[in-house]
Design an enzyme around this catalytic site. Structure first.
Site, PDB file in Angstrom:
ATOM      1  N   LYS A   1       0.836  -1.202   0.000  1.00  0.00           N
ATOM      2  CA  LYS A   1       0.000   0.000   0.000  1.00  0.00           C
ATOM      3  C   LYS A   1       0.875   1.259   0.000  1.00  0.00           C
ATOM      4  O   LYS A   1       0.559   2.241  -0.680  1.00  0.00           O
ATOM      5  CB  LYS A   1      -0.942  -0.002   1.217  1.00  0.00           C
ATOM      6  CG  LYS A   1      -2.070  -1.033   1.087  1.00  0.00           C
ATOM      7  CD  LYS A   1      -2.861  -1.215   2.377  1.00  0.00           C
ATOM      8  CE  LYS A   1      -3.877  -2.356   2.220  1.00  0.00           C
ATOM      9  NZ  LYS A   1      -4.617  -2.660   3.452  1.00  0.00           N
TER      10      LYS A   1
ATOM     11  N   ASP B   1     -10.796   3.118   3.920  1.00  0.00           N
ATOM     12  CA  ASP B   1     -11.158   1.701   3.784  1.00  0.00           C
ATOM     13  C   ASP B   1     -12.666   1.539   3.553  1.00  0.00           C
ATOM     14  O   ASP B   1     -13.114   0.494   3.077  1.00  0.00           O
ATOM     15  CB  ASP B   1     -10.813   0.946   5.081  1.00  0.00           C
ATOM     16  CG  ASP B   1      -9.574   0.070   4.955  1.00  0.00           C
ATOM     17  OD1 ASP B   1      -9.267  -0.355   3.829  1.00  0.00           O
ATOM     18  OD2 ASP B   1      -8.946  -0.192   5.989  1.00  0.00           O
TER      19      ASP B   1
ATOM     20  N   GLN C   1      -4.726  -1.387   9.678  1.00  0.00           N
ATOM     21  CA  GLN C   1      -4.643  -2.705   9.042  1.00  0.00           C
ATOM     22  C   GLN C   1      -5.262  -3.763   9.953  1.00  0.00           C
ATOM     23  O   GLN C   1      -5.003  -3.798  11.154  1.00  0.00           O
ATOM     24  CB  GLN C   1      -3.170  -3.037   8.739  1.00  0.00           C
ATOM     25  CG  GLN C   1      -2.968  -4.317   7.947  1.00  0.00           C
ATOM     26  CD  GLN C   1      -3.501  -4.235   6.518  1.00  0.00           C
ATOM     27  OE1 GLN C   1      -3.621  -3.164   5.929  1.00  0.00           O
ATOM     28  NE2 GLN C   1      -3.838  -5.375   5.957  1.00  0.00           N
TER      29      GLN C   1
END
Ligand code: GUN
Length: 281
Positions: free
Chosen positions: A53, A120, A97
């Protein structure tokens, strides 16, 4: 005739180029789009994902910070870091995460992220925005799947889509996105009786269970578009999806490979969300 491949790598590359152009335009206005990733613990897969990422972000001109913490970080300390990032105008996207260590409540942590920075798309407010059609961040994986259908010019109006999997981050949002495009949607899952009877009706099948061979050739209507969200290993240790690729590709009209399908698209949509967070700020 075997199915046409939907190339996630090529499509993600195109999207990254578009992000790069829009990022350059923002920078010219003095705004540096920035993603901040919080990684708690040493989960090996999470370490690989977060590295990717960061690399994707920097390649496209976004600033990305990976902030690592030990697995025994108290939940309150993580919440305090999120509060500080929420208040920092230089940070546009915040990503925690997953999975988090067992002593943390992932829901509580996700809900602490400001919805305007929830790149997200996991926050309850983001889910509500998708549900109601209001502006908000869409979860990256199902959004990437939708973009793959768009890329082949697939008109979902009136089509029957079957989503296999009911997770909050793929199955449920995927079903809502397909509905929003006027598809008729059936959500199935691992306990669905007569799954094959459902999938045989489908013009579009999205497999997101996390188990090999959930979808085999005998379960697919000829010409259907098959999107494989799975990430599994076969007996030889090779990456594979939820779909029996070699079998299903003989029947389907379109199919996404694993690797090189949905995975790169998920990563690309995170960049899009981060850029949009910066554009809206
Ligand atoms: N862990 C595996 N996939 C994801 C993802 O898309 N977002 C976050 N935050 N964690 C993950």
């Amino acid at each position: 005739m075997p199915a046409q491949l939907i190339d996630g790598n090529a499509l993600a590359h195109q999207i990254r180029q578009q992000v790069q152009g829009r990022t350059a335009a923002l920078k010219a206005r003095g705004v540096q789009p920035a993603l901040h990733i919080l990684l708690v613990g040493e989960d090996p897969a999470s370490q690989v994902y977060t590295r990717h990422k960061v690399a994707d972000s920097t390649e496209t001109g976004l600033a990305a910070t990976l902030e690592r913490h030990p697995a025994d970080l108290p939940e309150a300390a993580l919440l305090a870091r999120i509060a500080a990032l929420n208040a920092d105008p230089a940070v546009h996207g915040i990503l925690v995460q997953l999975p988090l260590p067992a002593h943390m409540n992932a829901h509580k942590v996700i809900e602490a992220i400001a919805p305007a920075k929830d790149v997200d798309g996991f926050h309850v407010q983001s889910a509500g925005a998708l549900m109601t059609g209001l502006p908000g961040f869409w979860p990256c994986t199902p959004h990437g799947c939708l973009k793959m259908l768009d890329a082949i010019g697939y008109d979902l109006r009136g089509k029957h889509a079957v989503v296999i999997g009911r997770s909050n981050i793929v199955g449920k949002p995927m079903a809502l996105m397909l509905l929003q495009r006027d598809a008729t949607v059936t959500i199935c899952h691992s306990r669905t009786a007569h799954l094959k009877a459902q999938t045989l009706q489908a013009d579009v099948i999205v497999a997101a269970v996390g188990k090999r061979n959930v979808l085999t050739a005998d379960m697919v209507k000829p010409g259907a578009a098959v999107i494989d969200v799975g990430m599994n290993r076969n007996d030889a240790g090779k990456l594979c999806g939820d779909v029996d690729f070699d079998g299903v590709r003989q029947v389907a009209g379109w199919i996404t490979p694993v690797p090189g399908g949905v995975g790169p698209m998920t990563r690309a949509m995170l960049l899009v969300n981060t850029l949009e967070a910066a554009e809206r700020a």
